[in-house]
Design an enzyme around this catalytic site. Sequence first.
Site: not given
Length: 158
Positions: A45-47
């Site tokens: 998700g952060c990527t």
Amino acid sequence: MTNIPQTGQPAPDFTTPDQNDKPVSLADFSEWIVLYFYPKDDTPGCTTEAKDFTDLSPQFTALGAKIIGVSPDSGKAHCKFIDKHQLSITLLSDPEHQLIEAYGAWRLKKFMGKEYMGVARSTFLISPDKTIAYAWPNVKTKGHAQAVFTKLQELSAI
């Protein structure tokens, strides 16, 4: 209960090191700031979120906005994350959670029945006068960068 800055309130001040260990302060900016908080470098998700903000960064820049991501990761981890995914955004390192807590992003989370404290994905659009122009306290990554850009277009045209 966590105190999340609301629209119209002054943005909490900060001085926090970036990925190159250079101090970055709210006072350094005279433009719009997209300040987003995320749990961990190089997780799915952060990527997605970081790549989406990077893809839209020319449009944000054209509207006079700077994108800044914040997580508890080290500057070294941020550099690896930036290099691996060719990110063009600034990432701040906040291992002590001071900035994360100031923006109410350090919260109780639940995963597989367990409760723990962690970074709640959240984003703040800070106007050039250093007030919160808009807040997204519970972000879902899909389409989020575009939603922030759309809100910036709307607010910067006023």
